[in-house]
Design an enzyme around this catalytic site. Structure first.
Site, PDB file in Angstrom:
ATOM      1  CG  ASN A   9      74.197   6.534  31.606  1.00  0.00           C
ATOM      2  OD1 ASN A   9      74.277   5.891  32.655  1.00  0.00           O
ATOM      3  ND2 ASN A   9      74.210   7.858  31.575  1.00  0.00           N
ATOM      4  CD1 TRP A  10      71.022   0.450  31.215  1.00  0.00           C
ATOM      5  CD2 TRP A  10      71.379  -1.095  32.806  1.00  0.00           C
ATOM      6  NE1 TRP A  10      70.944  -0.790  30.631  1.00  0.00           N
ATOM      7  CE2 TRP A  10      71.153  -1.753  31.583  1.00  0.00           C
ATOM      8  CE3 TRP A  10      71.635  -1.860  33.953  1.00  0.00           C
ATOM      9  CZ2 TRP A  10      71.173  -3.147  31.467  1.00  0.00           C
ATOM     10  CZ3 TRP A  10      71.655  -3.241  33.837  1.00  0.00           C
ATOM     11  CH2 TRP A  10      71.421  -3.875  32.615  1.00  0.00           C
ATOM     12  CE  LYS A  11      70.542   9.001  31.900  1.00  0.00           C
ATOM     13  NZ  LYS A  11      70.165  10.371  31.633  1.00  0.00           N
ATOM     14  CG  HIS A  95      76.214  11.675  32.146  1.00  0.00           C
ATOM     15  ND1 HIS A  95      75.154  12.429  32.588  1.00  0.00           N
ATOM     16  CD2 HIS A  95      75.758  10.937  31.107  1.00  0.00           C
ATOM     17  CE1 HIS A  95      74.098  12.153  31.827  1.00  0.00           C
ATOM     18  NE2 HIS A  95      74.438  11.250  30.926  1.00  0.00           N
ATOM     19  CD  GLU A  97      71.844  12.379  34.092  1.00  0.00           C
ATOM     20  OE1 GLU A  97      72.222  11.277  34.532  1.00  0.00           O
ATOM     21  OE2 GLU A  97      71.048  12.487  33.124  1.00  0.00           O
ATOM     22  CD  GLU A 167      75.482  11.936  26.613  1.00  0.00           C
ATOM     23  OE1 GLU A 167      74.821  10.989  26.200  1.00  0.00           O
ATOM     24  OE2 GLU A 167      75.623  12.191  27.813  1.00  0.00           O
ATOM     25  N   GLY A 173      67.382  12.917  28.062  1.00  0.00           N
ATOM     26  CA  GLY A 173      66.217  12.535  28.862  1.00  0.00           C
ATOM     27  C   GLY A 173      64.966  13.347  28.561  1.00  0.00           C
ATOM     28  CB  SER A 213      66.180  12.022  23.198  1.00  0.00           C
ATOM     29  OG  SER A 213      65.955  12.639  24.455  1.00  0.00           O
ATOM     30  N   GLY A 234      70.561   6.484  27.002  1.00  0.00           N
ATOM     31  CA  GLY A 234      70.029   6.431  28.367  1.00  0.00           C
ATOM     32  C   GLY A 234      68.726   5.661  28.408  1.00  0.00           C
TER      33      GLY A 234
HETATM   34  C1  PEP Z   1      72.444   9.928  28.720  1.00  0.00           C
HETATM   35  O1  PEP Z   1      72.094   9.869  29.883  1.00  0.00           O
HETATM   36  O2  PEP Z   1      73.647   9.961  28.443  1.00  0.00           O
HETATM   37  C2  PEP Z   1      71.421   9.976  27.680  1.00  0.00           C
HETATM   38  C3  PEP Z   1      71.798  10.204  26.450  1.00  0.00           C
HETATM   39  O3  PEP Z   1      70.120   9.784  28.086  1.00  0.00           O
HETATM   40  P1  PEP Z   1      68.823   9.696  27.123  1.00  0.00           P
HETATM   41  O4  PEP Z   1      69.141   8.723  26.037  1.00  0.00           O
HETATM   42  O5  PEP Z   1      67.735   9.232  28.030  1.00  0.00           O
HETATM   43  O6  PEP Z   1      68.600  11.073  26.594  1.00  0.00           O
END
Ligand code: PEP
Length: 257
Positions: A9-11, A95, A97, A167, A173, A213, A234
């Site tokens: 997930n490049w956001k 998600h 976010e 998640e 993040g 993470s 992410g």
């Molecule tokens: C995500 O955005 O779904 C995610 C898991 O991000 P990260 O790996 O940076 O925690």
């Protein structure tokens, strides 16, 4: 046997040029992967670059979001048809976010999931609790409500083809992943709920990802949990080396008796 799936997930990261550069390095690094499904979720403006760059590789194109209507006065939105037209196979839906910043409700998420299936794609449904909810002992009720509301009206076959990403919001993040035991407990609960709400078969077939993470240093322990069938990654997916390493660790586990 469930095939593991690791998705990026490049956001809101990577220009078209940066996406091209990533692919040039990444493709080489994962050439030998055969037992692990890989999906890349760039921004909308890089979807075509990634689609072209992935041709012939078996790596799947994934979108980070979608709208549930097929056309109309919905400024700024992109439809499921438009995503399917360019070869998208998976769409991240719900998600945290999008739920928190863009106020997406379970009702909207439910409509998005149906719309994704109607166009022959598959959803990666994200669910998870906030830190406060966790402290208050509400993790299971939050997951249960999200599953009930987001999967409402789907047939068992569709549920078994949905990827559910557990998640925990406090782990996204932050660099602080859930412990392997907590990640496993969350995924196990999700699987049991799907068995209860939908069917035993759907619960056994559905693939569950952990997200929050994931890094090369914690991937082995997280990915080796019995109810975790992959990861949504992410920050660590922005770097071709670390993302390929997470995939390679997952692939390795499929070959360990
Ligand atoms: C995500 O955005 O779904 C995610 C898991 O991000 P990260 O790996 O940076 O925690």
């Amino acid at each position: 046997m469930r095939t593991p799936i690791i998705a990026s997930n490049w956001k809101l990261h990577k220009t078209r040029k940066e996406s091209r550069e990533f692919l040039n390095q990444f493709r080489e690094k994962v050439k030998y992967i055969s037992e692990t499904e890989i999906a890349l979720a760039p921004t909308y403006t890089s979807l075509d670059i990634v689609a072209n760059g992935l041709e012939g590789t078996g790596i799947k194109l994934c979108a980070q979001n979608v709208y549930f209507e097929s056309e109309g006065a919905f400024t700024g939105e992109v439809s499921p048809e438009m995503l399917a037209e360019i070869g998208t196979k998976y769409v991240i839906v719900g998600h945290s976010e999008r739920r928190q910043i863009f106020r997406e409700t379970d009702g909207m998420i439910n409509k998005k999931i149906s719309a994704v299936f109607e166009q022959g794609m598959k959803p990666i449904l994200c669910i998870g609790e906030t830190e406060d909810q966790r402290k208050q002992g509400k993790t299971e009720s939050v997951l249960q409500n999200q599953l009930r509301n987001d999967l409402r009206g789907l047939d068992p076959e569709q549920v078994s083809e949905t990827i559910v990403a557990y998640e925990p919001i406090w782990a996204i993040g932050t660099g602080e992943s859930a412990s392997p035991a907590d990640a496993q407990a969350g995924c196990k609960f999700v699987r049991e709920q799907i068995k209860k709400i939908v069917s035993k078969e759907a619960g056994e077939k559905v693939r569950l990802q952990y997200g929050g993470s994931i890094k090369p240093h914690n991937a082995r322990e997280l990915m080796s949990q019995p109810d975790i069938d992959g990861g949504l990654v992410g920050s660590a997916s922005l770097d071709p080396d670390s993302f390929a390493e997470i995939i390679s660790i997952t692939e390795d586990l499929t070959k360990t008796p």
